[in-house]
Design an enzyme around this catalytic site. Structure first.
Site, PDB file in Angstrom:
ATOM      1  N   HIS A 326       0.802  -1.218   0.000  1.00  0.00           N
ATOM      2  CA  HIS A 326       0.000   0.000   0.000  1.00  0.00           C
ATOM      3  C   HIS A 326       0.842   1.280   0.000  1.00  0.00           C
ATOM      4  O   HIS A 326       0.334   2.329  -0.404  1.00  0.00           O
ATOM      5  CB  HIS A 326      -0.946   0.017   1.200  1.00  0.00           C
ATOM      6  CG  HIS A 326      -2.143  -0.866   1.038  1.00  0.00           C
ATOM      7  ND1 HIS A 326      -2.101  -2.216   1.305  1.00  0.00           N
ATOM      8  CD2 HIS A 326      -3.407  -0.596   0.620  1.00  0.00           C
ATOM      9  CE1 HIS A 326      -3.296  -2.744   1.061  1.00  0.00           C
ATOM     10  NE2 HIS A 326      -4.093  -1.796   0.640  1.00  0.00           N
ATOM     11  N   GLY A 327       2.056   1.209   0.446  1.00  0.00           N
ATOM     12  CA  GLY A 327       2.850   2.434   0.412  1.00  0.00           C
ATOM     13  C   GLY A 327       4.167   2.303   1.132  1.00  0.00           C
ATOM     14  O   GLY A 327       4.361   1.422   1.977  1.00  0.00           O
TER      15      GLY A 327
END
Length: 481
Positions: A326-327
């Site tokens: 996700h990041g």
């Protein structure tokens, strides 16, 4: 180009007309038109990164052809690893280079050694995490002989870049979507009407729910030290509905748009906030990603058919990787690990599949008290985890939680007219989804047996609310992933 933009409102009808009436002579021409339209759609964001999609498409197409011609297991593995390293290499560079560099420098500084290195001003290509995993599913499935490699380069390119789900999913499997590009598609009125309904519901969740939640959520999270505990609870709840309305709204629009062109994409959300435990939540949230990690990471690691120690390892690996997907921030890793820890007791006790039936199937109007408590407690746990997902840093997340569990928790929250209106809109969305939860999306069959005037009033209210709140266009949250 955003789904909730005026540009897309012009783009979609033009592509629809061209697809069904102008470029429908042969399957190859129709696929070529979809390909050109998809590249135009993506190029409206940044045309420079079209070369990245094209390069990934060419490499995986050639590797698929190569796998069909090789029987030697060593050579087949070599081709597979070329695809994996190439795809993950690009993803790693654009998404994680500066993260690893910064933490590398910090680690050496901790031991008293200073390292001088410059970070790069890297623009993250929109959708790279999604189409990378989509093409990887193709090469892995071809390697496992679950799928015959495709010879039609146009069809394969259209599969990789299909504009409805290109930038934020669902992450389609080649075994599901690719064959749909290889057979003639006939316009089906019922499918198109259902697609329009799903688009409408997706826009409602994005424009009415997510964007309004974002207004209050950003204010509360960005100034969390100024608010009491009860207001911070509201901020966390609003983010829960913001990310749900934003991402599931995008998925609904993507699936609905695909239906207009005769394609059926996989479900990506199945009313996750009605889940009765964390395991059920993760079967209903971002289904295309969770099943991808299940099939291509969890099962190859040994899955659940192993000792408890190995199972614990496998679960934590999958959730940590999912968080990192996700990041490039420690908050996402912590969020993934925390969900993994909540999931572990269920899978160790073999209770992770306790709830596989329809949600409260025997209670159409209201759940039992036990089920309601289970739903509420699961939502509370998920919401607390979302604090780490939303926070700017781990320090910010812990400060936010410390503010919640302070002596100000029982003080009255900050209430305004707009906030009260948003609560009513959220309740309206929950009500529609609860009574429509037995279908793929709530508008599919909810008013199917009602009279025509009721149907017109029902759909008109949703449309009016969507138009009324469609002011400033806001990006979809998952564009950054």
């Amino acid at each position: 180009m955003l789904f909730n933009s005026f540009d897309f409102a012009i783009f979609l009808p033009i592509v629809f007309i061209g697809y069904w009436f102008l470029f429908n002579k042969t399957l190859k021409i129709q696929n070529l038109f979809i390909l050109v339209s998809s590249y135009f759609f993506y190029g409206c964001w940044d045309w420079r990164f079209l070369s990245l999609i094209l390069f990934s498409t060419i490499v995986d197409y050639l590797i698929g052809i190569g796998l069909s011609r090789k029987e030697n297991i060593t050579k087949r593995k070599l081709l597979l690893w070329i695809s994996i390293l190439m795809n993950l290499g690009f993803l790693g560079f654009f998404k994680y280079y500066n993260f690893f560099l910064h933490n590398f420098i910090t680690a050496f500084s901790f031991f008293g050694k200073e390292i001088s290195a410059n970070s790069l001003d890297i623009i993250l290509p929109v959708g790279i995490s999604f189409y990378t995993f989509q093409t990887l599913s193709y090469t892995i499935d071809v390697y496992k002989r679950k799928l015959e490699p495709i010879k039609d380069f146009i069809a394969f390119s259209a599969f990789v870049s299909f504009f409805p789900q290109l930038v934020a999913g669902p992450i389609e499997r080649a075994t599901n979507l690719l064959p749909q590009f290889q057979k003639n598609r006939i316009f089906k009125n019922d499918l198109a009407i259902d697609g329009v309904k799903q688009i409408l519901w997706g826009l409602f969740k994005k424009v009415v729910i997510a964007d309004n939640c974002a207004f209050f959520c950003n204010e509360i999270f960005n100034n969390s030290s100024s608010y009491n505990g009860s207001t911070l609870v509201l901020g966390a709840i609003f983010f829960s509905f913001q990310i749900y309305g934003d991402f599931s709204g995008y998925s609904d629009i993507a699936i609905g748009v695909a239906k207009l062109f005769g394609f059926k994409l996989m479900k990506n959300f199945l009313y996750p906030y009605f889940s009765r435990d964390i395991a059920e939540f993760w079967r209903r949230w971002h289904i295309s990603l969770t099943t991808w990690f299940r099939d291509y990471l969890y099962i190859p690691l040994g899955g659940s058919r192993a000792s408890k120690g190995v199972i614990v390892r496998n679960v934590l690996i999958v959730f940590l990787v999912s968080g990192f997907w996700h990041g490039a921030n420690w908050t996402f890793l912590f969020w993934g690990g925390l969900n993994g820890l909540l999931f572990l007791p269920l899978i160790i006790q073999k209770k992770n599949r306790k709830y596989t039936n329809d949600i409260s199937n025997s209670f159409y109007f209201l759940p039992s008290f036990k089920e309601f408590f289970s739903i509420l407690s699961t939502f509370a746990l998920v919401t607390l985890c979302w604090v780490f997902f939303r926070a700017e840093s781990l320090t910010h997340a812990f400060q936010y939680l410390n503010g919640i569990f302070s002596d100000t928790l029982f003080e009255p929250p900050l209430i305004t007219f707009k906030l009260g209106l948003l609560v009513l809109l959220i309740f309206y969305m929950i009500t529609i989804e609860w009574f429509g939860r037995f279908s793929e999306h709530p508008l599919k069959n909810l008013v199917k047996n009602r009279n025509i005037m009721f149907k017109i009033s029902f759909y008109s209210l949703i449309l009016i609310l969507t138009i009324w709140f469609s002011g400033k266009q806001q990006d979809f949250i998952y564009f950054q992933f």
